[in-house]
Design a protein around this motif. Structure first.
Motif, PDB file in Angstrom:
ATOM      1  N   VAL A  17      68.889 -22.650  28.391  1.00  8.27           N
ATOM      2  CA  VAL A  17      69.034 -22.258  26.996  1.00  8.27           C
ATOM      3  C   VAL A  17      68.720 -23.463  26.124  1.00  8.27           C
ATOM      4  O   VAL A  17      69.322 -24.528  26.273  1.00  8.27           O
ATOM      5  N   ALA A  18      67.785 -23.279  25.232  1.00  3.84           N
ATOM      6  CA  ALA A  18      67.372 -24.356  24.325  1.00  3.84           C
ATOM      7  C   ALA A  18      67.638 -23.910  22.891  1.00  3.84           C
ATOM      8  O   ALA A  18      66.933 -23.041  22.371  1.00  3.84           O
ATOM      9  N   SER A  19      68.633 -24.493  22.267  1.00  2.00           N
ATOM     10  CA  SER A  19      68.988 -24.126  20.902  1.00  2.00           C
ATOM     11  C   SER A  19      68.566 -25.241  19.954  1.00  2.00           C
ATOM     12  O   SER A  19      68.162 -26.330  20.380  1.00  2.00           O
ATOM     13  N   GLY A  20      68.654 -24.971  18.668  1.00  3.07           N
ATOM     14  CA  GLY A  20      68.316 -25.985  17.686  1.00  3.07           C
ATOM     15  C   GLY A  20      66.843 -26.103  17.376  1.00  3.07           C
ATOM     16  O   GLY A  20      66.431 -27.005  16.640  1.00  3.07           O
ATOM     17  N   ARG A  66      60.148 -16.320  29.944  1.00  4.22           N
ATOM     18  CA  ARG A  66      60.970 -16.652  28.791  1.00  4.22           C
ATOM     19  C   ARG A  66      61.468 -15.397  28.111  1.00  4.22           C
ATOM     20  O   ARG A  66      60.844 -14.341  28.203  1.00  4.22           O
ATOM     21  N   ASP A  67      62.611 -15.553  27.431  1.00 10.22           N
ATOM     22  CA  ASP A  67      63.170 -14.490  26.608  1.00 10.22           C
ATOM     23  C   ASP A  67      63.457 -15.113  25.247  1.00 10.22           C
ATOM     24  O   ASP A  67      64.451 -15.834  25.074  1.00 10.22           O
ATOM     25  N   ASN A  68      62.572 -14.862  24.294  1.00  8.16           N
ATOM     26  CA  ASN A  68      62.703 -15.478  22.982  1.00  8.16           C
ATOM     27  C   ASN A  68      63.932 -14.980  22.218  1.00  8.16           C
ATOM     28  O   ASN A  68      64.409 -15.657  21.310  1.00  8.16           O
ATOM     29  N   THR A  69      64.435 -13.811  22.563  1.00  4.26           N
ATOM     30  CA  THR A  69      65.631 -13.290  21.880  1.00  4.26           C
ATOM     31  C   THR A  69      66.882 -14.043  22.306  1.00  4.26           C
ATOM     32  O   THR A  69      67.903 -13.995  21.622  1.00  4.26           O
TER      33      THR A  69
END
Length: 114
Positions: free
Chosen positions: A23-26, A71-74
């Motif tokens: 998970v990549a946030s920001g 990948r799951d962009n949502t």
């Protein structure tokens, strides 16, 4: 910026499978090419696979036909499905943007026993 959070590693016998998640946030995730890297004991961190914003994929020769990146962009998440694992796949797996613009996370350990 926030470190990616990798998970899904473990100990598996040769020939087995694992699915890694990151998970990549920001970041505006959907705009970025995302990549998985592997660092074997005593070696440098190497690129394993990457997936573009469009979904196009590229793999290192050593994992072609065995690993699948998606990948799951949502969910701001990139995955690495690893099949037919070999002892030489052992290492710490990290994800990052292709240009390494995020701080490195803790990674997830994958150990493949022979």
């Amino acid at each position: 910026q926030v470190q990616p959070v990798e998970s899904g590693g473990g100990l598996v016998q040769a020939g087995g499978s694992l699915r890694l998640s990151c998970v990549a946030s920001g970041i505006i995730f959907r705009y970025y090419t995302m990549a998985w890297y592997r660092q074997a004991p005593g070696k440098q961190r190497d690129l394993v696979a990457f997936i573009g914003a469009s979904g196009s994929t590229t793999y290192a020769d050593s994992v072609k036909g065995r690993f699948t990146i998606s990948r799951d962009n949502t969910k701001n998440t990139v995955y690495l499905q690893m099949n037919s694992l070999k002892p030489e796949d052992t290492g710490v797996y990290y994800c990052n943007t292709f240009d390494n613009s995020l701080p490195w996370g803790q990674g997830t350990q994958v150990t493949v026993s022979s």
